[in-house]
Scaffold this motif. Structure first.
Motif, short mmCIF file in Angstrom:
data_model
loop_
_atom_site.label_atom_id
_atom_site.label_comp_id
_atom_site.label_asym_id
_atom_site.label_seq_id
_atom_site.Cartn_x
_atom_site.Cartn_y
_atom_site.Cartn_z
N PRO A 9 10.75 -1.27 -10.72
CA PRO A 9 9.29 -1.49 -10.80
C PRO A 9 8.69 -1.64 -9.40
O PRO A 9 9.31 -2.23 -8.51
CB PRO A 9 9.17 -2.80 -11.59
N LYS A 10 7.51 -1.12 -9.21
CA LYS A 10 6.89 -1.13 -7.88
C LYS A 10 6.74 -2.53 -7.29
O LYS A 10 7.03 -2.75 -6.11
CB LYS A 10 5.54 -0.41 -7.92
N PRO A 11 6.30 -3.53 -8.07
CA PRO A 11 6.21 -4.89 -7.49
C PRO A 11 7.56 -5.39 -6.99
O PRO A 11 7.64 -6.06 -5.95
CB PRO A 11 5.69 -5.73 -8.66
N LYS A 12 8.62 -5.06 -7.72
CA LYS A 12 9.95 -5.48 -7.33
C LYS A 12 10.39 -4.77 -6.05
O LYS A 12 11.03 -5.37 -5.17
CB LYS A 12 10.95 -5.19 -8.46
N LEU A 13 10.04 -3.49 -5.93
CA LEU A 13 10.40 -2.72 -4.74
C LEU A 13 9.67 -3.27 -3.52
O LEU A 13 10.26 -3.41 -2.44
CB LEU A 13 10.05 -1.25 -4.95
N VAL A 14 8.38 -3.60 -3.67
CA VAL A 14 7.61 -4.19 -2.57
C VAL A 14 8.25 -5.50 -2.13
O VAL A 14 8.42 -5.77 -0.93
CB VAL A 14 6.15 -4.43 -2.99
N GLU A 15 8.60 -6.34 -3.10
CA GLU A 15 9.22 -7.63 -2.80
C GLU A 15 10.55 -7.44 -2.07
O GLU A 15 10.85 -8.17 -1.11
CB GLU A 15 9.45 -8.39 -4.11
N GLN A 16 11.33 -6.46 -2.49
CA GLN A 16 12.63 -6.21 -1.88
C GLN A 16 12.48 -5.73 -0.44
O GLN A 16 13.16 -6.23 0.47
CB GLN A 16 13.39 -5.18 -2.71
N PHE A 53 0.84 -1.21 0.00
CA PHE A 53 0.00 0.00 0.00
C PHE A 53 0.87 1.26 0.00
O PHE A 53 0.60 2.22 -0.73
CB PHE A 53 -0.92 0.00 1.22
N PHE A 54 1.92 1.25 0.81
CA PHE A 54 2.81 2.41 0.90
C PHE A 54 3.49 2.69 -0.43
O PHE A 54 3.53 3.83 -0.90
CB PHE A 54 3.85 2.17 2.00
N VAL A 55 4.04 1.65 -1.05
CA VAL A 55 4.78 1.83 -2.31
C VAL A 55 3.86 2.30 -3.43
O VAL A 55 4.21 3.20 -4.20
CB VAL A 55 5.48 0.51 -2.71
N TRP A 56 2.67 1.73 -3.53
CA TRP A 56 1.78 2.06 -4.64
C TRP A 56 1.02 3.37 -4.44
O TRP A 56 0.65 4.03 -5.42
CB TRP A 56 0.78 0.93 -4.86
N ASN A 57 0.77 3.75 -3.18
CA ASN A 57 -0.10 4.90 -2.94
C ASN A 57 0.61 6.12 -2.37
O ASN A 57 0.00 7.19 -2.29
CB ASN A 57 -1.24 4.50 -1.99
N VAL A 58 1.86 5.97 -1.94
CA VAL A 58 2.54 7.09 -1.29
C VAL A 58 3.79 7.51 -2.05
O VAL A 58 3.96 8.69 -2.39
CB VAL A 58 2.92 6.73 0.17
N LEU A 59 4.68 6.59 -2.33
CA LEU A 59 5.96 6.92 -2.95
C LEU A 59 5.78 7.56 -4.32
O LEU A 59 5.03 7.05 -5.16
CB LEU A 59 6.82 5.67 -3.09
N LEU A 60 6.48 8.67 -4.53
CA LEU A 60 6.44 9.37 -5.81
C LEU A 60 7.87 9.53 -6.33
O LEU A 60 8.83 9.43 -5.57
CB LEU A 60 5.80 10.75 -5.64
N PRO A 61 8.02 9.78 -7.62
CA PRO A 61 9.36 10.02 -8.16
C PRO A 61 10.07 11.15 -7.41
O PRO A 61 9.47 12.20 -7.15
CB PRO A 61 9.08 10.41 -9.62
N GLY A 62 11.29 10.92 -7.03
CA GLY A 62 12.05 11.93 -6.30
C GLY A 62 12.01 11.79 -4.79
O GLY A 62 12.79 12.43 -4.08
N ASP A 63 11.11 10.95 -4.27
CA ASP A 63 11.04 10.74 -2.82
C ASP A 63 12.26 9.94 -2.33
O ASP A 63 12.78 9.09 -3.05
CB ASP A 63 9.77 9.96 -2.44
N GLY A 64 12.67 10.22 -1.10
CA GLY A 64 13.72 9.45 -0.47
C GLY A 64 13.12 8.41 0.47
O GLY A 64 12.09 8.66 1.09
N LEU A 65 13.74 7.24 0.56
CA LEU A 65 13.21 6.17 1.41
C LEU A 65 14.34 5.51 2.18
O LEU A 65 15.35 5.11 1.61
CB LEU A 65 12.49 5.12 0.56
N THR A 66 14.15 5.41 3.50
CA THR A 66 15.11 4.72 4.37
C THR A 66 14.36 3.66 5.16
O THR A 66 13.33 3.95 5.77
CB THR A 66 15.80 5.70 5.33
#
Length: 330
Positions: free
Chosen positions: A61-68, A29-42
């Motif tokens: 790709p978002k599915p890959k980021l969620v999996e990671q 939910f966070f990756v698909w609905n919140v993260l935008l290009p240019g955002d930083g994530l820790t």
């Protein structure tokens, strides 16, 4: 002209002892609905901190980021708290053994014998005094393993302050339970060992063991994170205690909710509790997605190191305003 940095930086902080299978859905939910290009994530786990570059977030790709992200959290929770879970299991086994031994004594009038009672090899055959000593050591160990390090906590605030742009901390803290010996069992042992001061002392220490978290200087934490211009969203992940015969699972960590709620309010954030991490994530996102950035130059500013309180008022009635409580004039 003044041009503020408006980029967003997200910090996902997971302080968990066990993996919740719904975490994957919360991260999705966070990756698909919140993260935008240019955002930083820790991402901060019980093992280490992972800083993901904005350009990698844009390309991956978002599915890959969620999996990671899900894989890192799961692996680090399992690895990081293996010692904690082993200690909990050993405590529960000892509590059950003590209850079984006293039950056999009451039924048959036998001498208490713990050998062959299902304990791990290094504990099998121990005397009552040795068993109680080991039990107390494990209780103290569990307290220390899940203790919030205040110095590290304040250091994190300093790190956030040095980061430009808008900062959000999503802190997931999982409710935990310590396996304790039932009071009635302890009192039965006390009655049987009146002539053994060492055993009575340990039984008394166990009976009066305080299940609590390390005290946190709430006012200092509030000021530090407000000064860092960071919105802290505290999400207390509740769960049901285990059900084991003759073992009392007592909650630990609930005393953190009130201090973190105050800290969340002081930073313009949100504090919620639920057994569902997806619900908690959605509530935090809802609170973080609607905001204005207000900048002003204080009149008569003096860098005296004092904490300056900020108050924001709006004309429309019925509005609830959340904002950071102030800053240090440096």
């Amino acid at each position: 002209s003044f041009e503020p940095k408006t980029g967003r930086n997200f910090y996902l902080f997971f302080e968990l002892a066990e993996v919740d299978p719904r975490l994957a859905e919360a991260l999705e939910f966070f990756v698909w609905n919140v993260l935008l290009p240019g955002d930083g994530l820790t991402l901060i786990t019980p093992v280490k901190t992972y800083r993901m570059k904005p350009e990698s977030i844009d390309v991956l790709p978002k599915p890959k980021l969620v999996e990671q992200l899900t894989g890192l959290v799961r692996r680090d929770v399992v690895v990081g708290h293996a010692e904690y879970r082993d200690a909990v299991d050993e405590l529960a086994a000892m509590a059950k053994t003590l209850a079984s031994a006293i039950s056999m004594n009451a039924e048959h009038g036998d001498t208490l014998d713990f050998s062959g009672a299902g304990l791990s090899g290094h504990l099998d055959g121990l005397s009552l005094e040795d068993l109680l000593a080991r039990y107390l050591v494990l209780l103290e160990k569990l307290q220390s393993l899940r203790r919030l390090d205040e110095k590290t906590f304040h250091g994190f605030a300093e790190t956030l302050k040095s980061q430009e742009g808008r900062k959000y901390v999503y802190l997931f803290y999982q409710q935990e339970f310590l396996p304790l010996i039932e009071p009635r069992i302890l009192y039965q042992y006390m009655d049987l060992h009146q002539g053994q001061p060492a055993v009575l002392t340990m039984l008394s220490d166990i009976a009066h063991f305080a299940v609590s978290s390390a005290p946190l200087d709430v006012a200092a934490a509030e000021a530090a994170y407000a000064d860092a211009s960071t919105a802290v969203h505290f999400m207390f992940l509740t769960r049901r205690p285990e059900d084991r015969p003759n073992v009392r699972f007592e909650e630990r960590g609930a005393d953190l909710f009130a201090p973190f709620r105050e800290m969340a309010e002081a930073t313009g954030g949100l504090a919620q509790s639920s057994a569902n991490p997806v619900f908690l994530m959605k509530k935090a996102v809802q609170a973080a997605e609607n905001y204005y950035l207000l900048y002003y130059a204080p009149r008569g500013y003096a860098a005296d190191g004092a904490f300056k309180t900020i108050r924001v008022r709006v004309k429309p009635r019925g509005c609830e305003v959340s904002h950071r409580s102030g800053y240090f004039a440096r």
